[in-house]
Design a protein around this motif. Structure first.
Motif, mmCIF file in Angstrom:
data_model
loop_
_atom_site.group_PDB
_atom_site.id
_atom_site.type_symbol
_atom_site.label_atom_id
_atom_site.label_comp_id
_atom_site.label_asym_id
_atom_site.label_seq_id
_atom_site.Cartn_x
_atom_site.Cartn_y
_atom_site.Cartn_z
ATOM 1 N N HIS A 318 -17.087 36.286 72.641
ATOM 2 C CA HIS A 318 -16.296 37.174 73.504
ATOM 3 C C HIS A 318 -16.278 38.625 73.022
ATOM 4 O O HIS A 318 -15.509 39.431 73.545
ATOM 5 N N GLU A 319 -17.090 38.953 72.049
ATOM 6 C CA GLU A 319 -17.007 40.263 71.409
ATOM 7 C C GLU A 319 -17.077 41.414 72.410
ATOM 8 O O GLU A 319 -16.274 42.354 72.354
ATOM 9 N N ASP A 320 -17.992 41.350 73.349
ATOM 10 C CA ASP A 320 -18.174 42.452 74.288
ATOM 11 C C ASP A 320 -16.990 42.598 75.238
ATOM 12 O O ASP A 320 -16.415 43.685 75.387
ATOM 13 N N THR A 321 -16.608 41.489 75.903
ATOM 14 C CA THR A 321 -15.510 41.583 76.869
ATOM 15 C C THR A 321 -14.174 41.832 76.186
ATOM 16 O O THR A 321 -13.284 42.457 76.772
ATOM 17 N N LEU A 322 -14.009 41.375 74.952
ATOM 18 C CA LEU A 322 -12.764 41.632 74.234
ATOM 19 C C LEU A 322 -12.594 43.124 73.985
ATOM 20 O O LEU A 322 -11.466 43.637 73.983
ATOM 21 N N ARG A 323 -13.692 43.824 73.783
ATOM 22 C CA ARG A 323 -13.620 45.276 73.597
ATOM 23 C C ARG A 323 -13.401 46.005 74.922
ATOM 24 O O ARG A 323 -12.684 46.993 74.984
ATOM 25 N N ARG A 324 -14.057 45.521 75.984
ATOM 26 C CA ARG A 324 -14.025 46.243 77.259
ATOM 27 C C ARG A 324 -12.770 45.970 78.075
ATOM 28 O O ARG A 324 -12.181 46.895 78.646
ATOM 29 N N VAL A 325 -12.368 44.706 78.166
ATOM 30 C CA VAL A 325 -11.259 44.343 79.068
ATOM 31 C C VAL A 325 -10.272 43.400 78.379
ATOM 32 O O VAL A 325 -9.968 42.320 78.891
ATOM 33 N N PRO A 326 -9.725 43.772 77.220
ATOM 34 C CA PRO A 326 -8.826 42.850 76.513
ATOM 35 C C PRO A 326 -7.599 42.470 77.329
ATOM 36 O O PRO A 326 -7.055 41.374 77.168
ATOM 37 N N GLN A 327 -7.184 43.353 78.226
ATOM 38 C CA GLN A 327 -5.966 43.106 79.001
ATOM 39 C C GLN A 327 -6.127 41.978 80.016
ATOM 40 O O GLN A 327 -5.128 41.464 80.549
ATOM 41 N N LEU A 328 -7.361 41.552 80.282
ATOM 42 C CA LEU A 328 -7.577 40.498 81.265
ATOM 43 C C LEU A 328 -7.420 39.095 80.684
ATOM 44 O O LEU A 328 -7.319 38.123 81.428
ATOM 45 N N TYR A 329 -7.396 38.980 79.375
ATOM 46 C CA TYR A 329 -7.180 37.678 78.746
ATOM 47 C C TYR A 329 -5.688 37.337 78.738
ATOM 48 O O TYR A 329 -4.824 38.227 78.647
ATOM 49 N N GLN A 330 -5.385 36.036 78.805
ATOM 50 C CA GLN A 330 -4.009 35.602 78.581
ATOM 51 C C GLN A 330 -3.611 35.929 77.138
ATOM 52 O O GLN A 330 -4.455 35.948 76.243
#
Length: 475
Positions: A318-330
């Motif tokens: 999840h490294e890429d999406t965690l940097r780009r859109v962390p607010q979208l994760y629960q």
């Protein structure tokens, strides 16, 4: 009996003999889903397509009538965990991160099931990206006030409720077997690499497995026969030839050595769960199996090894999406992913070395026994929102830690493991027994589970959508 209540084996026999049309079966399952889904939430919203399912059922009926019968899965409605790609349909992983995503090609398992003639009902809910043991979007099939278990909670509930005849899940630390046990169905985690994972969203590449959730052990063998086999697109895929995993009939287990752990697997276990599993062990003995008490090696390190492998591997994915859109994760998933970024590389390497040592120690266990028998989970389904369990000695344990504690061993070692229902507690909640076999020992595992199952009365479907009367809190 309504068509949706049939086991896979029974439905397949009826379809092949033309006593039951795939269209009748599909319509029965769809009607059941329309009735139960508002209370259960097994399927991702919008993923169940009546038109698509009925069209596929009509095609199956036509093929079978023309003599083009493909085997036991032909015309059988199924659910697929929403990590499994099906070309043209969303794979959301039950996450806002995947909003708008559509798969461009079938996963290996979806392609094999389609070639066998199985019919997709819809995508079943997972704990977000499979990173949890409760599947909060889905309610337990026996009591909607209870957790479904996870992360393959939607798949387990769909099978338990009759809104699929079988379903696929994934298992990284128990995510097939935990919800199977909590919903009273059969869950099989095969040997690591036996079922290819190409096209399946990963949680932890060295721990992930794909496997079936079914109503019976025989059904699990039928599905595994279609799923298993080498695929070079999965680097971990084993070069094993196709096989028929349907367990043979009969209940004679003479000569099979069943290992009963002296410690760990019966420590901090609800008394009703322990009593049901030990009664099942007695039944295996009555069928000819020879119980052998065994010491399970390195149990004090199991949870540390499991988390030490899973957390950094999940974060890397999840490294890429965690940097780009962390607010979208629960929040709970984001916290775990961020924690994984802080884990030193040395800790991950130590976990890998410890896993190697554990596998070596387990080789000695398999010289003593053929199977290990234990509870699938230490307690039945807890109330939705409950975060901990308190044991008789005052020990407080988190729900996720408790649910994964007895199942993660099979993921770390890669050994196959089967969860089989063995009864209910006083509140009417299902109890599961776990059978663990040696690597590539699926035939033995399914034989023992099937023999035990044949000594039990037929299991009814879950109430599916209402609370069981008089349910007490699980402590």
């Amino acid at each position: 009996m309504q068509p949706y209540e049939l086991s896979l084996a029974a439905a397949a026999d009826a379809v092949r003999a033309r006593r039951l049309s795939p269209v009748e079966l599909a319509d029965s399952v769809l009607a059941r889903a329309a009735h139960t889904e508002p209370g259960l939430g097994a399927y991702v919203a919008g993923s169940v397509s009546v038109e698509r399912t009925r069209r596929a059922a009509r095609e199956a009926a036509g093929d079978i009538a023309a003599g083009r019968y493909r085997g036991p899965l032909h015309g059988i409605p199924m659910g697929l965990k929403d990590l499994i790609d099906v070309a043209g349909t969303p794979t959301s992983a039950s996450s806002r991160v995947r909003a708008g995503h559509r798969a461009r090609a079938d996963s290996t398992v979806a392609a094999r099931l389609a070639a066998a003639g199985a019919i997709l009902v819809g995508k079943t809910h997972t704990h977000e990206f499979a990173y949890g043991l409760t599947t909060p979007q889905t309610s337990n099939a026996w009591d909607t006030g209870r957790v479904a278990g996870g992360s393959s909670g939607g798949s387990a509930v769909s099978v338990a409720a009759g809104t699929s005849v079988f379903a696929l899940g994934t298992d990284t630390g128990g995510s097939i077997r935990v919800p199977a046990a909590l919903n009273g169905v059969v869950g099989l985690k095969p040997t690591y690499g036996l079922v290819p994972r190409h096209g399946v969203t990963s949680l932890s590449w060295s721990l992930d497995h794909v496997g079936p959730l079914t109503r019976t052990v025989e059904d699990a063998g039928l599905v595994l026969s279609v799923l298993a086999g080498h695929d070079p697109r999965d680097p971990a895929s084993l070069a094993v030839p196709p096989a028929d995993y349907r367990p043979r009939t009969g209940t004679d287990l003479t000569g099979i050595r069943v290992g009963v752990p002296r410690t760990y697997f019966f420590d901090h276990v609800d008394p009703e769960v322990e009593a049901a599993v030990r009664s099942a062990i007695d039944q295996l003995h009555a069928l000819g199996a020879h119980p052998v008490e065994v010491d399970v090696p390195m149990t004090r390190y199991l949870q540390a090894i499991h988390w030490g492998l899973m957390v950094p591997e999940a974060t890397a994915y999840h490294e890429d999406t965690l940097r780009r859109v962390p607010q979208l994760y629960q929040d709970d998933i984001r916290l775990l992913l961020e924690a994984g970024a802080l884990l030193p590389a040395g800790d991950y390497l130590r976990a890998q070395r410890a896993r190697t040592r554990l596998r070596q120690e387990w080789a000695h266990v398999w010289s003593e026994v053929d199977l290990i028998v234990a509870p699938s989970v230490p307690a039945t389904a807890v109330a939705a929102g409950q975060t901990s369990l308190t044991w008789a000695d005052g020990t407080v344990e988190g729900v996720s830690d408790a649910y994964v504690r007895l199942s993660s061993l099979a993921n770390i070692t890669g050994a196959p493991s089967l969860s089989v229902p063995v009864g209910h507690d006083a509140a009417g909640l299902p109890i599961g027994m776990q059978l663990i076999g040696r690597p590539l020992g699926e035939h033995m595992l399914l034989r023992a589970g099937h023999a035990y199952e044949q000594t039990r009365p037929a299991r009814p479907l879950a109430p599916a959508g209402r609370s069981a009367p008089g349910v007490r809190p699980v402590q």
